[in-house]
Design an enzyme around this catalytic site. Sequence first.
Site, short mmCIF file in Angstrom:
data_model
loop_
_atom_site.label_atom_id
_atom_site.label_comp_id
_atom_site.label_asym_id
_atom_site.label_seq_id
_atom_site.Cartn_x
_atom_site.Cartn_y
_atom_site.Cartn_z
N LYS A 190 0.84 -1.19 0.00
CA LYS A 190 0.00 0.00 0.00
C LYS A 190 0.88 1.25 0.00
O LYS A 190 0.67 2.18 -0.77
CB LYS A 190 -0.89 -0.03 1.25
CG LYS A 190 -1.82 1.13 1.37
CD LYS A 190 -2.75 0.92 2.56
CE LYS A 190 -3.46 2.21 2.89
NZ LYS A 190 -4.35 2.11 4.04
N GLU B 204 10.38 -4.71 4.79
CA GLU B 204 10.54 -6.11 4.36
C GLU B 204 10.22 -6.25 2.87
O GLU B 204 10.93 -6.92 2.12
CB GLU B 204 9.58 -7.03 5.14
CG GLU B 204 9.84 -7.11 6.63
CD GLU B 204 9.11 -6.04 7.43
OE1 GLU B 204 8.76 -4.98 6.85
OE2 GLU B 204 8.89 -6.25 8.63
N GLY C 2 -4.83 -1.89 5.17
CA GLY C 2 -3.96 -2.97 4.69
C GLY C 2 -4.60 -4.35 4.88
O GLY C 2 -4.65 -5.16 3.96
N ARG C 3 -5.13 -4.60 6.08
CA ARG C 3 -5.65 -5.94 6.36
C ARG C 3 -7.02 -6.17 5.74
O ARG C 3 -7.61 -7.25 5.90
CB ARG C 3 -5.66 -6.21 7.87
CG ARG C 3 -6.36 -5.17 8.72
CD ARG C 3 -6.04 -5.36 10.20
NE ARG C 3 -6.53 -4.26 11.01
CZ ARG C 3 -5.88 -3.11 11.21
NH1 ARG C 3 -4.72 -2.90 10.61
NH2 ARG C 3 -6.38 -2.19 12.00
N GLU D 283 -4.71 -7.30 14.76
CA GLU D 283 -4.24 -5.96 14.40
C GLU D 283 -5.40 -4.97 14.54
O GLU D 283 -5.18 -3.79 14.81
CB GLU D 283 -3.68 -5.96 12.97
CG GLU D 283 -2.71 -4.81 12.71
CD GLU D 283 -1.91 -4.96 11.43
OE1 GLU D 283 -0.80 -5.52 11.48
OE2 GLU D 283 -2.38 -4.52 10.36
N HIS E 156 -4.34 -33.87 17.01
CA HIS E 156 -3.21 -34.65 17.49
C HIS E 156 -2.10 -33.75 18.03
O HIS E 156 -0.96 -34.18 18.16
CB HIS E 156 -2.69 -35.55 16.36
CG HIS E 156 -3.72 -36.56 15.96
ND1 HIS E 156 -3.83 -37.78 16.57
CD2 HIS E 156 -4.74 -36.48 15.07
CE1 HIS E 156 -4.85 -38.44 16.04
NE2 HIS E 156 -5.42 -37.66 15.13
N LYS F 94 8.42 -0.60 13.72
CA LYS F 94 9.12 -0.30 12.46
C LYS F 94 10.19 0.76 12.71
O LYS F 94 11.30 0.69 12.19
CB LYS F 94 8.14 0.22 11.40
CG LYS F 94 7.17 -0.82 10.87
CD LYS F 94 6.29 -0.22 9.78
CE LYS F 94 5.14 -1.14 9.41
NZ LYS F 94 4.17 -0.56 8.51
#
Length: 557
Positions: free
Chosen positions: A207, A213, A268-269, A354, A385, A513
């Site tokens: 965005k 990253e 963003g999400r 978030e 399991h 950040k």
Amino acid sequence: MIKELIDSPAWLALKAHYEEVKDLHMRDLFAEDPLRFDNFSTHLNDILLDYSKNRVTEETMELLFALARQGNVEEWRDHMFSGEKINLTENRSVLHTALRNRSNKPIRVNGRNVMPQIKAVLAHMRDFSEQVRSGEWHGYNGSKIKNIINIGIGGSDLGPHVICESMKPYAQRGLKAYFVSNADATHLVETLKQVEPESTLFVIASKTFTTQETMLNAYSARKWFMDLVGNEKAIEKHFVAVTTNIELATDFGINENNIFAFWNWVGGRYSLWSSVGLTIALYLGMDHFEALLEGAYEMDQHFQKAPLEENIPVIMALLGIWYNNFFDAQSHAIMPYSQYLERLPAYLQQLDMESNGKTIDRKGHRVNYLTGPIIWGQSGTNGQHAFFQLLHQGTKPVPADFLIPAMSQNPLGMHHRVLFSNCLAQTKALMLGKRYAEAVEEMKHQGFDKEYIEEVIQHKVFDGNKPTNTIIFESLTPKTLGSILAMYEHKVFVQGVIWNINSFDQWGVEYGKVLAGQIQTDLSTPGDVSNHDSSTNGLINYRKRVYFDQIEKNKID
Ligand code: F6P
């Protein structure tokens, strides 16, 4: 004067009610009401929510709906859909729902109808994805594109990733989608080992186009490409961008025609419905991407129009609040009984945590009640399991959602029947438990002697009364998946409204950040640092010693 949430009438009524019902056992509630499933289930199209295996009575639900009304959930919902700037700390509208608006209704931001821009970007995505899929768009040397590598993180990764993974049966043969997100070079390096530059298309999804990253991975991918191809002009055939920051994407070398826009009113999400879905469109085809939007739109309509008492996201949100705030449940588990939905818990972690991992309310005051839960989970039956033991007999309450298709896309022998039985067996066992007398009877039947039974019997007793929702649907199609993801978005929204927090910012992430940038500078020069706390100094210095020693040794060797 508006009362604090925990002193409000609806909250106090729920608190008093909790004291009355907290010891009721679901096993008894089912015995008393043969129609409990009918009374506590609702549906939208083929998606059925069965919430009868919850620790609620009719009265509990009434009180929870009263809490939603007291919190003005319907008004806030309408504010969101109409483009009001409900993201207060960033002064932004929250309009991911506009991206999947399939009606002709205009939606305005600052007085301007945004639907024409949305439609233009969808047309751009269709045009481009069809060119790539048909081979009309090809690599610099004429090769057909066989690999799509999505480089992005958070919302620019998790949404497209869960969809591409879940929708594999709809993917075009011969086309592969990869997702690179981690700053750890391993992620990129291991992905690049599997592809050739001439048949690979990189989608740089960010965005902001500043996320460290993503930029690191994008520039390293660019370098890999240039090292192998050596032709700057070829970049534009192999790198496209999805971003709100056209300028930085152009600086990267991406042709402006190959930049897919979106807008700052898309969080963003919540961005997979925007051009962030380009990788989805490339991998599955634009028709399937639009089916996904259609499914989300249908859930939006349901959320807007269904009475609270039948409203799936509202019911799920209220049940979550019931456990979070009255039973003190710290977490909520997601159990998709579908291998295709393996990444759903990871996607929902960002969406929920978030959004609602907040301590400050909309007025800037510290809250005095629990907000968003810890979201976790794994696909069934693997989870059975691994961690289900704690769900059955541990000391912590863990409400959970079980999701399962009625039909498998891979109808192989007995597999789906086994999977389905396991899913239902778990929710049944969690609800029912096993009483002392039942456990004794069972052991006697198995032929154990009295002495041994007495010795171990307490370990074989299950309290039960563990709440679960079951979300069942016909089969996992793009449309159904669209509805399911929108259902969770709205669930999270409703909870945020009731907790009176802003679900649409993420200042905690932003803070990390900034600190990472400072530490990065400290790592680049030899010699110990002492400008941080002793723990951070110690860890930085450890890494510096190892790193610079290694450099020294390599020089000597
Ligand atoms: O994780 C923080 C965050 O800001 C998310 O909200 C967002 O999805 C992610 O970083 C990636 O941001 P961008 O798309 O700008 O690279």
